[in-house]
Structure formats: structure tokens, C-alpha cells
Design a protein around this motif. Structure first.
Motif: not given
Length: 366
Positions: A110-121, A123-129
Motif C-alpha cells: 500500500e505504501a509503495l502504491r502511494g509512492l507510485v501514484a505520486a510519481a505518476h502524478e 510525471g516521473a513514471v508513465p503508469t500506476t499498473e
């Protein structure tokens, strides 16, 4: 819990059954600390995937979190972007046996998903999948890389301990992994196997000579060849339609064929000599520098523009030539539709054996 990550980010706390854990970024020495509580990996896939755990980075993007209880690391998980496959991020996590079932793995994810979502928002990563992998069986010695049998018994499952008790424990851990992934919204998307083929088990095709003017042409080729590189890139993209890739000629050289990859040589099978317009129908790249008793590690591919029967015949003929005298091991995904039936037939005859059987699950089924 609202994960954030920057140089001054405080440690996070997460409630788990029986208390709470602290989630913090990866630090130097965590690999050794976690090894003390995790013990040796259960199989060769876990051995490889533990290498994903590393310090945070921005290019390619990676974030790793460590779960501590009473100051002792008990788990870790990582998410990282792979520019070659922009549709999904890899994720891997592991917790100590003593804390399993308490929600530590869920808190890390869950914590990683939060970091991924923030990075996606941002523009640092192209997806949250996300995508994850795990072995359901392994016969490769953990940490060794040497295969003890050229063609182990088909269907045998590996286990960290010997005997029926070890196999049962391994099966229970696989089932637990699947339950965790289902609860986290993952579904199976791919099966990948590493298969050893024994020598002399496939009838050899006719090679072109005076008696066989229409025979196959087998040719050694430089791993730096532009023709080979283009063939490898086209095959890679075609074989990864399930996880779309963007393999350029430069990326193929860097990731598959360059000296840093361990590529030790290559051969190609043509329908006619190159000077007569013959094109590469199948190729094999060896990652074993010297002949040894264990099966040589080989990447086997074919021209994706060939029809199914043509491709199957070409890859089967090249495999026959490769194992004429020595065993080889090849990787086969379900998406490699021309190669899988050839290997399955050999497995059924016990002329080949599955060394590692891996599953890939993802948060999106496409």
C-alpha cells in the motif's frame, strides 16, 4: 497513511496485527540485515528478485521500503520502472516468516502504491499498473547458477528443503503468494519456463550441400551484427505483446547482445545463403562462454513475420542443431507460440526438463 518520498521524508508507521511497523527507505547494509531474518531464498527466482531491492533512484525510477519492528528489519518491498516496458512497473516484496499473516506485506505494498501514484502524478513514471513474478517450481541450485541435470524429470517441483515436507512447504508458500496477489488486485498474465534439453533428442535437419541443395544454411554470426540485432529486436517486441516493449536496435545491443550481457556467440539459420538473399529465420545467442557439462544458456528466437508452421519448423531445426552433441537451456514464455509446442513435446518424452517454472501476475489483465 499518506506515503511521501523526498530527502527529508520521515519514516512512516503502519498498523499491523499485533502492533505497528515502521516503513523507511532502503539503507546500506539492509541486504545483510534482511538475510539474517529471511534466511536463504526458497528458489532461484526469489534469489534473482531479491536483487531488485536497492537504494532509491530517479532514472530509472525506483523506490524501496523496509519494514522494521522494534528496530529490526522484517520485510522489504520495491517498485521500479522499466523503460523498455512502460505499461507496468515491477514490484517485489518479502517478509520474514515470523511476521507473515500480520499485514506487513500489505502495508508495504500500500505504501509503495502511494509512492507510485505520486510519481505518476508528477510525471516521473508513465503508469500506476504493477506486475510481479514468483516461481512455482525450481530445480536450479540457489546462488549457483549451475544446472546439475541436463534433462531433469519433467514436472518435479523444487523446494528449499528436501523430501515431501519441503515440497509441501513450497506449495503452501506458492498458494499464500497467490492469495496475497488476488487480494491486492493482481491476476495471472504469463507463464515463463526455463527448460533444459538433452543432447541428441531431436532429428537433425538437412543442411545445404551438394546432396541437399535446398537444405538449411547454418551460419555463425557476430553478436555485433546489425542484421542479427534487428532480428533480435523484432522478435523481442513480438514475443512481448502481453507486456508491450519498445526495443530499439541500440537497446537490443545494450540489453541482449553487447559484451556486458555475457553474450558469447551466436548462430543463425537461413533459408538460403545470405549472398543469395537468404534471411534469418531463426537465431540462437549463447550466454555460456565455455563448454561445460551443464546445459548452455541460450536465447532462441525466430523471424516473427514467418507463419506459425514455418516459425515452428525453423526454431525446431535450429534447436536440433544446438543440442546435437551438448545440452542447452532456453527460456520459453507462453507468448512464444512457435517454441512452446516443440519444448512441450520434448518434456512429454522426458527428453527435456523444466528447471524453473515462473508465473507473472499484474494489476491489469491486458
Amino acid at each position: 497513511m499518506s506515503p511521501r518520498h523526498d530527502d527529508d521524508a520521515p519514516a512512516l508507521t503502519a498498523a499491523v496485527s499485533g502492533g505497528e511497523v515502521v516503513l523507511r527507505p532502503w539503507a546500506e547494509g539492509d541486504d545483510l540485515r534482511l538475510l539474517e531474518v529471511w534466511g536463504d531464498p526458497a528458489d532461484v527466482q526469489q534469489h534473482q528478485d531479491r536483487a531488485m531491492l536497492a537504494a532509491d533512484a530517479d532514472s530509472p525510477w525506483r523506490r524501496t521500503l523496509v519494514a522494521e519492528e522494534d528496530g529490526v528489519p522484517v520485510g522489504a518491498a520495491v517498485a521500479f520502472a522499466q523503460p523498455l516496458h512502460p505499461g507496468r512497473l515491477w514490484v517485489y516484496g518479502e517478509v520474514a516468516r515470523t511476521v507473515r499473516g500480520r499485514g506487513v506485506g500489505r502495508a508495504l505494498l500500500e505504501a509503495l502504491r502511494g509512492l507510485v501514484a505520486a510519481a505518476h502524478e508528477a510525471g516521473a513514471v508513465p503508469t500506476t499498473e504493477l506486475k510481479a513474478r514468483f516461481a512455482v517450481a525450481s530445480r536450479v541450485p540457489v546462488g549457483g547458477g549451475e544446472v546439475v541435470e541436463a534433462a531433469p524429470q519433467a514436472g518435479a517441483a523444487g523446494a528449499p528443503e528436501a523430501g515431501a515436507a519441503g515440497a509441501e512447504a513450497h506449495a503452501a508458500q506458492v498458494a499464500a503468494t497467490e492469495r496475497f496477489l488476488v487480494a491486492a488486485g493482481f491476476t495471472p498474465v504469463q507463464r515463463s519456463r526455463r527448460i533444459a534439453v538433452a543432447p541428441g533428442v531431436i532429428a537433425l535437419p538437412a543442411l545445404r550441400d551438394e546432396e541437399h541443395p535446398e537444405g538449411r544454411v547454418l551460419e555463425e554470426i557476430s553478436t555485433g551484427s546489425v542484421e542479427l540485432t534487428r532480428a533480435v529486436a523484432a522478435f523481442y517486441d513480438a514475443a512481448h505483446a502481453w507486456d508491450p516493449s519498445q526495443m530499439s536496435v541500440g537497446a537490443a545491443q545494450q540489453l541482449i547482445l553487447g559484451p556486458q550481457t555475457g553474450a558469447a556467440g551466436a548462430v543463425v539459420l537461413r533459408d538460403a545463403p545470405r549472398e543469395d538473399g537468404g534471411t534469418i529465420q531463426a537465431f540462437a545467442v549463447s550466454y555460456t562462454a565455455e563448454r561445460q557439462d551443464a546445459p548452455a544458456d541460450v536465447l532462441l528466437g525466430w523471424d516473427p513475420s514467418l507463419g506459425f508452421e514455418e516459425a515452428q519448423l525453423a526454431v525446431g531445426d535450429l534447436l536440433a542443431l544446438l543440442v546435437a552433441q551438448h545440452p542447452v537451456q532456453v527460456e520459453a514464455d507462453e507468448a512464444m507460440t512457435a517454441l512452446e509446442p516443440v519444448l512441450d513435446a520434448l518434456l512429454a518424452k522426458r527428453a527435456a526438463g523444466t528447471l524453473v517454472d515462473t508465473r507473472v501476475w499484474a494489476t491489469d489483465p491486458s
